[in-house]
Design a protein around this motif. Structure first.
Motif, PDB file in Angstrom:
ATOM      1  N   UNK A 113       2.637  -8.203  -0.002  1.00  0.00           N
ATOM      2  CA  UNK A 113       2.295  -6.806  -0.262  1.00  0.00           C
ATOM      3  C   UNK A 113       0.786  -6.641  -0.437  1.00  0.00           C
ATOM      4  N   UNK A 114       0.155  -7.600  -1.107  1.00  0.00           N
ATOM      5  CA  UNK A 114      -1.295  -7.544  -1.297  1.00  0.00           C
ATOM      6  C   UNK A 114      -2.015  -7.614   0.043  1.00  0.00           C
ATOM      7  N   UNK A 115      -1.618  -8.550   0.879  1.00  0.00           N
ATOM      8  CA  UNK A 115      -2.250  -8.724   2.182  1.00  0.00           C
ATOM      9  C   UNK A 115      -2.055  -7.495   3.070  1.00  0.00           C
ATOM     10  N   UNK A 116      -0.823  -6.975   3.095  1.00  0.00           N
ATOM     11  CA  UNK A 116      -0.532  -5.810   3.933  1.00  0.00           C
ATOM     12  C   UNK A 116      -1.361  -4.605   3.496  1.00  0.00           C
ATOM     13  N   UNK A 117      -1.509  -4.445   2.188  1.00  0.00           N
ATOM     14  CA  UNK A 117      -2.299  -3.327   1.669  1.00  0.00           C
ATOM     15  C   UNK A 117      -3.762  -3.436   2.084  1.00  0.00           C
ATOM     16  N   UNK A 118      -4.306  -4.649   2.021  1.00  0.00           N
ATOM     17  CA  UNK A 118      -5.706  -4.869   2.413  1.00  0.00           C
ATOM     18  C   UNK A 118      -5.905  -4.539   3.883  1.00  0.00           C
ATOM     19  N   UNK A 119      -5.027  -5.048   4.728  1.00  0.00           N
ATOM     20  CA  UNK A 119      -5.162  -4.839   6.177  1.00  0.00           C
ATOM     21  C   UNK A 119      -5.028  -3.361   6.527  1.00  0.00           C
ATOM     22  N   UNK A 120      -4.027  -2.717   5.955  1.00  0.00           N
ATOM     23  CA  UNK A 120      -3.801  -1.301   6.262  1.00  0.00           C
ATOM     24  C   UNK A 120      -4.989  -0.461   5.811  1.00  0.00           C
ATOM     25  N   UNK A 121      -5.496  -0.717   4.610  1.00  0.00           N
ATOM     26  CA  UNK A 121      -6.651   0.035   4.121  1.00  0.00           C
ATOM     27  C   UNK A 121      -7.878  -0.147   5.012  1.00  0.00           C
ATOM     28  N   UNK A 122      -8.034  -1.363   5.525  1.00  0.00           N
ATOM     29  CA  UNK A 122      -9.247  -1.667   6.286  1.00  0.00           C
ATOM     30  C   UNK A 122      -9.147  -1.263   7.752  1.00  0.00           C
ATOM     31  N   UNK A 123      -7.967  -1.407   8.352  1.00  0.00           N
ATOM     32  CA  UNK A 123      -7.854  -1.250   9.799  1.00  0.00           C
ATOM     33  C   UNK A 123      -7.094  -0.008  10.253  1.00  0.00           C
ATOM     34  N   UNK A 124      -6.285   0.550   9.377  1.00  0.00           N
ATOM     35  CA  UNK A 124      -5.497   1.719   9.741  1.00  0.00           C
ATOM     36  C   UNK A 124      -6.346   2.953   9.508  1.00  0.00           C
TER      37      UNK A 124
END
Length: 412
Positions: free
Chosen positions: A246-257
């Motif tokens: 969940x931590x990793x997915x949140x970081x990626x989504x915030x940065x790339x989405x």
């Protein structure tokens, strides 16, 4: 500056609860100079919300967080609060226009780039703390209360950290404060201090692993990659299955989405999800996108789609009791669809099993009443009154009286 979606995503975890309670009392009609003079005279800190009229997360905080008693009570007790509009529109009233110059000065002095931004000043008028972005009620109150103490104040810590950047204790505190303030450069410096001082083995001790989670704000950070390569180990250490993913997915989504979600153009969810999954095949983005979609459908008032998305999410993941109550109360106030009411009842029941607070009991009772189960509703509303504080009892009693008379208790 963070993208708009990065700030919007924080509202996915909000607590949209009953707004009848006593919320934050914002001062109106005073100038910035007068507010500072009043704060000094009353020996109170100043809580300043900097917002823009077009900002979705700002509207969320204004409509759903600030009206809550659990937010208003501690803030009103410790702060003089003021809202400052940072953009200008044709419909601005005289009071907003009087603040134009002060708003520009504050923006320039404190480098305001994202909304909402919250600044906290001590009674002498010095800025001591900074918070950026929307969040749920308990988390937000915690961030604001941090502004009262030198060991957690962002600007106070920044001065200490700049003088002693290798001090581990200061770096730990600085990392948390910098992340809350969205100060990416300082967060990276604090992370490097901790990573270099503690070392990988030390970071993977139970008492320090939370530092990794706090530091993982960027995909190119050391913390992100350590978590990515040790997901199972972190889940076991924290006794929380899935927390690393969940931590990793949140970081990626915030940065790339990086798109702006609005009511006019629904994103192509599958396309964006597949794009991220192709770049990070070891990270499961499905739960994160279900959360994003659920809140999107809430914003655009597509309650059937919201209901379907939430039920799909709950088949494999859990929302917190506050989140469940959020969605249940929204359905109650806005939808008469029988399937939506039934689902909202199931979410509400789950929330009160985990947290039988008066507000959650009130939601459950109101949903039963809207469904037509008047006797059950009255029984549960009486329980809500029993659990409520002295200040809240009249509010719940008013709802009970309406139920007894057969009067509608919902807005739409």
């Amino acid at each position: 500056m963070r993208s708009i979606i990065a700030l919007c995503l924080t509202i996915l975890f909000g607590n949209l609860a009953q707004a009848q309670t006593k919320g934050v009392k914002f001062v109106e009609g005073l100038s910035w100079k007068q507010i500072k003079e009043r704060a000094q005279a009353e020996n109170k800190f100043i809580f300043v919300e900097l917002f823009a009229t077009w900002c979705g997360p700002c509207q969320y905080m204004s409509n759903e967080i600030f009206p809550l008693e659990q937010v208003g009570q501690p803030i009103n007790q410790n702060f003089i609060s003021v809202r400052v509009q940072m953009d200008s529109t044709e419909s601005d009233n005289a009071n907003v226009k009087k603040w134009y110059a002060d708003a520009r000065a504050i923006s320039n002095e404190y480098n305001i780039q994202s909304f909402p931004t919250f600044l906290i000043f001590n009674p002498s008028g010095q800025a001591v703390h900074r918070i950026v972005g929307a969040s749920d009620a308990p988390e937000f109150v915690g961030h604001v209360m941090d502004g009262l103490y030198p060991e957690t104040q962002y600007y106070t810590l920044l001065k200490k950290f700049e003088k002693r950047p290798q001090d581990i204790y200061t770096a730990k505190q600085m990392l948390k404060a910098a992340n809350i303030a969205y100060d990416e450069n300082t967060a990276r410096k604090a992370e490097n201090t901790l990573a270099n001082s503690l070392g990988t083995d030390e970071l993977f001790k139970k008492e320090n692993v939370h530092i990794l989670l706090a530091a993982a704000k960027f995909t190119n950070s050391k913390a992100f990659n350590l978590i990515r390569n040790n997901k199972e180990k972190i889940d076991i250490l924290l006794e929380s299955p899935g927390i690393a993913n969940r931590t990793l997915a949140n970081v990626v989504v915030n940065e790339l989405f990086q798109i702006k979600i609005d009511a006019k153009h629904e994103p192509n969810w599958d396309s964006y999800q597949n794009e991220l999954a192709a770049k990070y095949p070891d990270i499961d983005f499905v739960p994160m996108f279900k959360k994003i979609k659920a809140h999107y459908y809430l914003q655009v008032k597509n309650y059937v789609a919201m209901k379907n998305t939430i039920n799909d999410y709950l088949s494999s993941e859990d929302f917190t009791p506050h989140q469940l109550n959020t969605f249940a109360w929204t359905i109650f106030n806005n939808s008469s669809d029988a399937a939506c009411i039934e689902s909202a009842l199931s979410w509400s029941k789950k929330s009160i099993i985990e947290d039988p607070s008066s507000a959650f009991l009130d939601t459950y009772a109101n949903l039963l009443y809207k469904k037509g189960e008047k006797e059950k509703a009255i029984k549960w509303q009486n329980k809500a009154i029993e659990m409520a504080s002295e200040d809240d009892r009249p509010i719940y009693q008013e709802t009970l009286d309406k139920m007894m008379k057969g009067i509608k208790t919902w807005e739409n």
